[in-house]
Design a protein around this motif. Sequence first.
Motif, PDB file in Angstrom:
ATOM      1  N   GLY A 103       4.585  -0.992 -10.021  1.00  0.00           N
ATOM      2  CA  GLY A 103       3.719  -0.963  -8.442  1.00  0.00           C
ATOM      3  C   GLY A 103       4.407   0.186  -7.786  1.00  0.00           C
ATOM      4  O   GLY A 103       5.582   0.689  -7.887  1.00  0.00           O
ATOM      5  N   THR A 104       3.392   0.899  -7.294  1.00  0.00           N
ATOM      6  CA  THR A 104       3.896   2.020  -6.121  1.00  0.00           C
ATOM      7  C   THR A 104       4.814   1.526  -5.139  1.00  0.00           C
ATOM      8  O   THR A 104       5.814   2.491  -4.751  1.00  0.00           O
ATOM      9  CB  THR A 104       2.390   2.636  -5.662  1.00  0.00           C
ATOM     10  OG1 THR A 104       1.910   2.036  -4.793  1.00  0.00           O
ATOM     11  CG2 THR A 104       1.758   3.350  -6.687  1.00  0.00           C
ATOM     12  N   SER A 105       4.413   0.510  -4.554  1.00  0.00           N
ATOM     13  CA  SER A 105       5.522   0.200  -3.169  1.00  0.00           C
ATOM     14  C   SER A 105       6.809   0.070  -3.724  1.00  0.00           C
ATOM     15  O   SER A 105       7.817   0.416  -2.856  1.00  0.00           O
ATOM     16  CB  SER A 105       4.909  -1.118  -2.843  1.00  0.00           C
ATOM     17  OG  SER A 105       5.785  -1.461  -1.646  1.00  0.00           O
TER      18      SER A 105
ATOM     19  N   GLU B 129       0.010   4.130  -2.555  1.00  0.00           N
ATOM     20  CA  GLU B 129      -1.468   3.836  -2.854  1.00  0.00           C
ATOM     21  C   GLU B 129      -2.226   4.340  -1.831  1.00  0.00           C
ATOM     22  O   GLU B 129      -2.647   5.649  -1.404  1.00  0.00           O
ATOM     23  CB  GLU B 129      -1.592   2.360  -3.104  1.00  0.00           C
ATOM     24  CG  GLU B 129      -2.670   1.936  -3.603  1.00  0.00           C
ATOM     25  CD  GLU B 129      -2.924   0.577  -3.969  1.00  0.00           C
ATOM     26  OE1 GLU B 129      -3.740  -0.086  -4.699  1.00  0.00           O
ATOM     27  OE2 GLU B 129      -2.104  -0.397  -2.853  1.00  0.00           O
ATOM     28  N   THR B 130      -2.881   3.565  -0.892  1.00  0.00           N
ATOM     29  CA  THR B 130      -3.487   3.931   0.438  1.00  0.00           C
ATOM     30  C   THR B 130      -2.621   4.750   1.343  1.00  0.00           C
ATOM     31  O   THR B 130      -3.271   5.610   2.176  1.00  0.00           O
ATOM     32  CB  THR B 130      -4.343   2.873   0.881  1.00  0.00           C
ATOM     33  OG1 THR B 130      -3.509   1.877   1.268  1.00  0.00           O
ATOM     34  CG2 THR B 130      -5.226   2.292  -0.140  1.00  0.00           C
TER      35      THR B 130
ATOM     36  N   HIS C  45       0.830  -1.366  -0.091  1.00  0.00           N
ATOM     37  CA  HIS C  45      -0.027   0.063   0.027  1.00  0.00           C
ATOM     38  C   HIS C  45       0.755   1.185   0.015  1.00  0.00           C
ATOM     39  O   HIS C  45       0.271   2.379  -0.093  1.00  0.00           O
ATOM     40  CB  HIS C  45      -0.924   0.138   1.101  1.00  0.00           C
ATOM     41  CG  HIS C  45      -1.780  -1.090   1.294  1.00  0.00           C
ATOM     42  ND1 HIS C  45      -2.705  -1.400   0.176  1.00  0.00           N
ATOM     43  CD2 HIS C  45      -2.213  -2.165   2.177  1.00  0.00           C
ATOM     44  CE1 HIS C  45      -3.308  -2.597   0.704  1.00  0.00           C
ATOM     45  NE2 HIS C  45      -3.003  -3.025   1.873  1.00  0.00           N
TER      46      HIS C  45
ATOM     47  N   TYR D 298       2.301  -4.984  -5.702  1.00  0.00           N
ATOM     48  CA  TYR D 298       1.752  -3.918  -4.403  1.00  0.00           C
ATOM     49  C   TYR D 298       1.419  -2.472  -5.311  1.00  0.00           C
ATOM     50  O   TYR D 298       2.503  -1.922  -5.718  1.00  0.00           O
ATOM     51  CB  TYR D 298       2.683  -3.905  -3.332  1.00  0.00           C
ATOM     52  CG  TYR D 298       2.752  -5.067  -2.344  1.00  0.00           C
ATOM     53  CD1 TYR D 298       1.857  -6.121  -2.590  1.00  0.00           C
ATOM     54  CD2 TYR D 298       3.766  -5.277  -1.650  1.00  0.00           C
ATOM     55  CE1 TYR D 298       1.969  -7.302  -1.906  1.00  0.00           C
ATOM     56  CE2 TYR D 298       3.695  -6.474  -0.798  1.00  0.00           C
ATOM     57  CZ  TYR D 298       2.842  -7.520  -0.764  1.00  0.00           C
ATOM     58  OH  TYR D 298       2.891  -8.515  -0.055  1.00  0.00           O
ATOM     59  N   GLY D 299       0.310  -2.195  -5.305  1.00  0.00           N
ATOM     60  CA  GLY D 299       0.289  -0.644  -5.797  1.00  0.00           C
ATOM     61  C   GLY D 299       0.291  -0.653  -7.369  1.00  0.00           C
ATOM     62  O   GLY D 299       0.261   0.350  -7.849  1.00  0.00           O
ATOM     63  N   GLN D 300       0.012  -1.976  -7.850  1.00  0.00           N
ATOM     64  CA  GLN D 300      -0.196  -2.088  -9.311  1.00  0.00           C
ATOM     65  C   GLN D 300      -1.524  -1.688  -9.836  1.00  0.00           C
ATOM     66  O   GLN D 300      -2.721  -2.375  -9.342  1.00  0.00           O
ATOM     67  CB  GLN D 300       0.046  -3.421  -9.641  1.00  0.00           C
ATOM     68  CG  GLN D 300       0.515  -3.666 -11.317  1.00  0.00           C
ATOM     69  CD  GLN D 300       0.848  -5.079 -11.370  1.00  0.00           C
ATOM     70  OE1 GLN D 300       0.128  -6.035 -11.428  1.00  0.00           O
ATOM     71  NE2 GLN D 300       2.219  -5.251 -11.755  1.00  0.00           N
ATOM     72  N   LYS D 301      -1.573  -0.596 -10.729  1.00  0.00           N
ATOM     73  CA  LYS D 301      -3.008  -0.191 -11.301  1.00  0.00           C
ATOM     74  C   LYS D 301      -3.443  -0.551 -12.507  1.00  0.00           C
ATOM     75  O   LYS D 301      -4.529  -0.935 -12.923  1.00  0.00           O
ATOM     76  CB  LYS D 301      -2.954   1.476 -11.307  1.00  0.00           C
ATOM     77  CG  LYS D 301      -2.778   1.961  -9.977  1.00  0.00           C
ATOM     78  CD  LYS D 301      -2.561   3.384 -10.130  1.00  0.00           C
ATOM     79  CE  LYS D 301      -2.616   4.473  -8.679  1.00  0.00           C
ATOM     80  NZ  LYS D 301      -1.764   3.745  -7.628  1.00  0.00           N
TER      81      LYS D 301
END
Length: 320
Positions: free
Chosen positions: A61-63, A24-25, A21, A52-55
């Motif tokens: 991934g954002t992580s 992301e969150t 996250h 993780y955090g893949q849109k």
Amino acid sequence: MRYMYNTRFGRMSCIALGCDHYGETIPERDALSFLDLYAQKGGNLLDTAHVYGQKVDDGPGTSETVVGGWLRSSGMRDKMILLTKGGHPHIGRMHDSRINSRDLSNDLESSIAQLGTVPDIFLLHRDDEHVPVSEIVDMLDSFVRAGMTKSVGVSNWSTERIDEARSYAKKTGKEDLLFSELQYSLAKTDRAAWGDDTIEIMESTSPVSYYENSDITYLTFSSQAKGFFSKVLAGRTDTLSARAVARFMSKENLERAERVGTLCRKYGLPPSAIVLSFILSHGGSPVAIIGASRMEQLEDTLGNTDLILTQEEIGFLVRG
């Protein structure tokens, strides 16, 4: 901070910082503060994943992007053991396997680019039991030989498949599986509660004794059950997330919470310390993956990591 000796990396934190996250969150600014605090407290094991955090499918991934940026800006790369995972099915299609050479290579190459460095540990995020372990071990061995990772392991694999793969690796001189990641905490749960039959849950689908008597390092995710025990004992069950309620709210876990409270009073420690010690007092080489959405949560967890429970206390927590 509690440590173990790992044969591959030397001193390794028994508490890993879970970076799901991040970006992301959990906003990047908060995530960077969490990473700073974890390092200040002596932690040296970071857990992330390509997904993780893949849109979008196969996208970044954002992580990994956040973690990679922190490693560069902080100058902490040489002090951290970096673990990432690949081969996760595309979100929403959990039974569409990506355990093949093309997808795994693409995931790992993308992870290296996003992290800005080669990971120390690369785990397969899921298994595909239709693929022979010989093919999988050969693929993982090739990644190590190509310098794309230093060590390999698996996540959400059955103990039978792990044994089969390790036996093949030993027989053929290929890279051994030294790490296994699965779900475990004091809160009893099962796959139905998670709504995911592709995860491996200690006590529900994997025997605890296997890991306690193995030389494999086992990392447990959701080790704090999303704050279930802390919030129950604080009378704040209304603040539990919908996922925490679905996965952990049961009569048995509420009774376990009462027993956590008993040990909290005995030791003068918060619930997070008792719950974490439950994992780390097991035999073998356990690592508890922790996460937080607020700084005070992480401070609370990292400030109380030294307690070792007796076997009688572990039995009390589980069985009363």
